[in-house]
Scaffold this motif. Structure first.
Motif, mmCIF file in Angstrom:
data_model
loop_
_atom_site.group_PDB
_atom_site.id
_atom_site.type_symbol
_atom_site.label_atom_id
_atom_site.label_comp_id
_atom_site.label_asym_id
_atom_site.label_seq_id
_atom_site.Cartn_x
_atom_site.Cartn_y
_atom_site.Cartn_z
ATOM 1 N N LEU A 1 7.382 -62.512 40.477
ATOM 2 C CA LEU A 1 5.825 -62.434 40.479
ATOM 3 C C LEU A 1 5.707 -61.413 39.157
ATOM 4 C CD1 LEU A 1 2.884 -63.464 40.544
ATOM 5 C CD2 LEU A 1 2.667 -61.982 42.529
ATOM 6 N N ASP A 2 5.675 -62.131 38.095
ATOM 7 C CA ASP A 2 5.507 -61.315 36.937
ATOM 8 C C ASP A 2 5.454 -62.537 35.779
ATOM 9 O OD1 ASP A 2 5.469 -59.272 35.202
ATOM 10 O OD2 ASP A 2 7.367 -58.263 35.844
ATOM 11 N N GLY A 3 5.415 -61.743 34.492
ATOM 12 C CA GLY A 3 5.401 -62.674 33.212
ATOM 13 C C GLY A 3 4.857 -61.743 32.102
ATOM 14 N N ALA A 4 4.713 -62.586 31.065
ATOM 15 C CA ALA A 4 4.140 -61.816 29.788
ATOM 16 C C ALA A 4 3.437 -62.882 28.813
ATOM 17 C CB ALA A 4 5.407 -61.352 29.086
ATOM 18 N N LYS B 1 4.638 -67.154 55.163
ATOM 19 C CA LYS B 1 3.745 -66.599 55.808
ATOM 20 C C LYS B 1 2.988 -65.616 55.107
ATOM 21 C CE LYS B 1 7.344 -64.564 57.907
ATOM 22 N NZ LYS B 1 8.451 -64.919 56.539
ATOM 23 N N PHE B 2 3.160 -65.544 53.824
ATOM 24 C CA PHE B 2 2.750 -64.307 52.872
ATOM 25 C C PHE B 2 1.591 -65.242 51.863
ATOM 26 C CE2 PHE B 2 6.843 -62.570 53.513
ATOM 27 C CZ PHE B 2 6.106 -61.525 54.177
ATOM 28 N N ALA B 3 1.363 -66.586 52.170
ATOM 29 C CA ALA B 3 0.899 -67.528 51.073
ATOM 30 C C ALA B 3 -0.372 -67.300 50.537
ATOM 31 C CB ALA B 3 0.897 -68.898 51.651
ATOM 32 N N PRO B 4 -1.256 -67.039 51.610
ATOM 33 C CA PRO B 4 -2.777 -66.538 50.962
ATOM 34 C C PRO B 4 -2.709 -65.032 49.896
ATOM 35 C CG PRO B 4 -2.974 -67.250 53.211
ATOM 36 C CD PRO B 4 -1.581 -67.111 52.690
ATOM 37 N N LEU B 5 -2.132 -64.180 50.450
ATOM 38 C CA LEU B 5 -1.883 -62.963 50.084
ATOM 39 C C LEU B 5 -1.237 -63.119 48.592
ATOM 40 C CD1 LEU B 5 -2.376 -60.088 50.052
ATOM 41 C CD2 LEU B 5 -0.100 -59.784 51.245
ATOM 42 N N ILE B 6 -0.033 -63.714 48.706
ATOM 43 C CA ILE B 6 0.642 -64.253 47.560
ATOM 44 C C ILE B 6 -0.395 -64.743 46.333
ATOM 45 C CG2 ILE B 6 2.477 -65.576 46.364
ATOM 46 C CD1 ILE B 6 3.527 -63.251 47.523
ATOM 47 N N LEU C 1 2.490 -74.009 48.794
ATOM 48 C CA LEU C 1 1.863 -72.966 49.265
ATOM 49 C C LEU C 1 1.414 -71.945 48.261
ATOM 50 C CD1 LEU C 1 3.822 -72.615 52.501
ATOM 51 C CD2 LEU C 1 1.581 -72.824 52.489
ATOM 52 N N ALA C 2 2.288 -71.567 47.420
ATOM 53 C CA ALA C 2 1.910 -70.375 46.510
ATOM 54 C C ALA C 2 0.937 -70.765 45.231
ATOM 55 C CB ALA C 2 3.341 -69.852 45.564
ATOM 56 N N GLY C 3 1.264 -72.069 44.707
ATOM 57 C CA GLY C 3 0.510 -72.552 43.881
ATOM 58 C C GLY C 3 -1.187 -72.825 44.265
ATOM 59 N N ALA C 4 -1.044 -73.437 45.375
ATOM 60 C CA ALA C 4 -2.364 -73.857 46.049
ATOM 61 C C ALA C 4 -3.200 -72.499 46.237
ATOM 62 C CB ALA C 4 -2.099 -74.605 47.142
ATOM 63 N N ALA C 5 -2.469 -71.621 46.773
ATOM 64 C CA ALA C 5 -3.168 -70.071 47.051
ATOM 65 C C ALA C 5 -3.693 -69.618 45.718
ATOM 66 C CB ALA C 5 -2.374 -69.241 47.931
ATOM 67 N N THR C 6 -2.990 -69.585 44.591
ATOM 68 C CA THR C 6 -3.280 -68.998 43.443
ATOM 69 C C THR C 6 -4.477 -69.726 42.712
ATOM 70 O OG1 THR C 6 -1.078 -68.372 43.042
ATOM 71 C CG2 THR C 6 -2.508 -68.254 41.111
ATOM 72 N N ALA C 7 -4.364 -70.975 42.814
ATOM 73 C CA ALA C 7 -5.540 -71.661 42.415
ATOM 74 C C ALA C 7 -6.978 -71.289 43.106
ATOM 75 C CB ALA C 7 -5.397 -73.117 42.435
ATOM 76 N N TRP C 8 -6.644 -71.406 44.549
ATOM 77 C CA TRP C 8 -7.993 -70.909 45.335
ATOM 78 C C TRP C 8 -8.415 -69.572 45.006
ATOM 79 C CZ3 TRP C 8 -6.853 -68.723 50.637
ATOM 80 C CH2 TRP C 8 -8.094 -67.999 51.055
ATOM 81 N N GLN C 9 -7.403 -68.558 44.997
ATOM 82 C CA GLN C 9 -8.033 -67.190 44.740
ATOM 83 C C GLN C 9 -8.642 -67.013 42.990
ATOM 84 O OE1 GLN C 9 -8.322 -64.851 46.577
ATOM 85 N NE2 GLN C 9 -7.459 -65.865 48.381
ATOM 86 N N LEU C 10 -7.922 -68.069 42.197
ATOM 87 C CA LEU C 10 -8.535 -67.796 40.558
ATOM 88 C C LEU C 10 -10.101 -68.500 40.824
ATOM 89 C CD1 LEU C 10 -5.554 -68.772 38.498
ATOM 90 C CD2 LEU C 10 -6.847 -66.529 38.502
#
Length: 396
Positions: free
Chosen positions: A335-338, A353-358, A17-26
């Motif tokens: 959710l962080d990094g460098a 429940k937060f997936a698209p927003l994440i 869910l989180a990775g797919a959402a991130t790929a979509w948003q990017l």
């Protein structure tokens, strides 16, 4: 898109869910994205498979309720793109001696979320299939997320915007290069990327030491606990007639046990309610150690709970399964990094429940547009700033 098949501006590792959402948003922002998945999106041995996750607004902490309010329009946009419903409305009930429905009601009131607080007798009259032992919070805006279909919808939205999906891509190594990072799979495939988002759920603890993160960043990552949870499907004594409202989702919390339940959907042939004891599974070193074996003692506890508190269910499960929870000590997300690597683990058993927003938040962090909410970040030791965007040397 790059003309080089083995390079990409962004690599997202993990198509849950989180990775797919991130790929979509990017990808929706015009970025070049490769989505790398160990097996297939929403894999059966991950945390995003199946058709039944709870979507709810009720949290004792207003931070989370406000985040759900922000997530709902993202779900509506995804449903519009997918042309189908991804959240089935059911409403939700919260009760039990340690759940504090009145406090939850105050949080929902502060967020403007429709709700109702009932005494136990009134609730029993409305939902006679549940034996309530305290006052009850009802909020009708809750429902059930079809997790696997949501992943498919987000992957489709990402690829429609030009993202590449690469399945059978089990990452074994990430190394720094002059232009970014080189990612290698167990099969010997190689991808060069300027920036990397790591969203591997229960596989993150084992992968962490293979990421070229600064020591200060790696040391700041909280201890991640992977659990093999178990869930059971109990048949309805009286099958709800077609076209009628389904059973609501619920959380029942007492000193003895905390359970959650929701209509099982196609995972259980639409025959019953999915029920589980929260965070009661066996602790694993990593997701790779799961064996899919249900603990008989856990089964017995949940069956006894059904017998005592859910007269509308037959207290004999007709199906059971295991799944992964990956918990932080605070149940917050990570959710962080460098240096161009973003760690993304919206987990602790309540991230679906937060997936698209994440995905939006992670895309902001990965691109350097803005930081994540403060409580999702690593402790604020002096950390290196994200690397400035550079063209990949491998594309020359």
């Amino acid at each position: 898109m790059s003309a080089h098949p083995n390079s990409s501006r962004y690599a997202v590792i993990g198509a849950g869910l989180a990775g797919a959402a991130t790929a979509w948003q990017l990808a929706a922002r015009g970025a070049e994205v490769a989505l790398l998945e160990r097996t297939r999106p929403a894999a059966h041995d991950g945390s995003s498979h199946g058709s039944a996750r709870i979507f709810r607004y009720a949290y004792p902490d207003p931070f989370w309720t406000d985040l759900v309010v922000r997530a709902k329009p993202c779900w509506e946009e995804l449903e519009r793109l997918a042309g189908r419903r991804l959240i089935t409305p059911t409403g939700a009930l919260d009760f039990g001696t340690t759940r504090d429905p009145a406090a939850l009601a105050r949080v929902l009131a502060g967020a403007g979320v429709e709700h109702e607080l009932l005494d136990a007798a009134s609730a029993r009259a409305r939902w006679p299939h549940i034996a309530f032992d305290t006052e009850v919070l009802w909020h009708p805006g809750a429902g059930v997320v079809d997790a696997e279909s949501a992943v498919a919808a987000m992957v489709a939205a990402a690829t429609a915007c030009g993202a590449q999906l690469r399945t059978g891509w089990d990452v074994v190594h990430v190394e720094r290069t002059r232009g970014g990072y080189r990612i290698t799979s167990t099969g010997g495939d190689v991808l060069d990327a300027g920036r990397v988002v790591v969203s591997t759920g229960g596989w993150l603890p084992a992968l962490l030491d293979r990421l070229p993160l600064p020591a200060a960043v790696r040391d700041a990552v909280p201890r991640l606990q992977v659990r093999q949870e178990q869930a059971y499907h109990f048949p309805y004594r009286d099958q709800p007639p077609a076209g009628t409202a389904p059973w609501p989702t619920f959380i029942h919390k007492s000193p003895r046990i905390q359970t959650y339940g929701l209509p099982g959907g196609r995972d259980a042939g639409f025959r019953g309610q999915k029920l589980a004891e929260y965070n009661a599974g066996r602790v694993l070193p990593s997701a790779a150690e799961q064996d899919g074996v249900v603990d008989p003692a856990n089964r017995a506890r949940v069956v006894e709970h059904v017998r005592r508190h859910l007269p509308g269910l037959v207290p004999e499960p007709y199906a059971e399964t295991t799944c992964l929870f990956t918990n932080t000590p605070t149940e917050d997300f990570l959710l962080d990094g460098a240096d161009g690597i973003t760690l993304l683990s919206p987990c602790s058993g309540h991230g679906a429940k937060f997936a698209p927003l994440i995905g939006e938040l992670a895309a902001d962090v990965a691109t350097g547009a803005t930081g994540a909410p403060e409580r999702f970040r690593l402790p604020r030791t002096p950390l290196p700033a994200p690397a400035a965007p550079e063209e990949m040397a491998a594309r020359a």
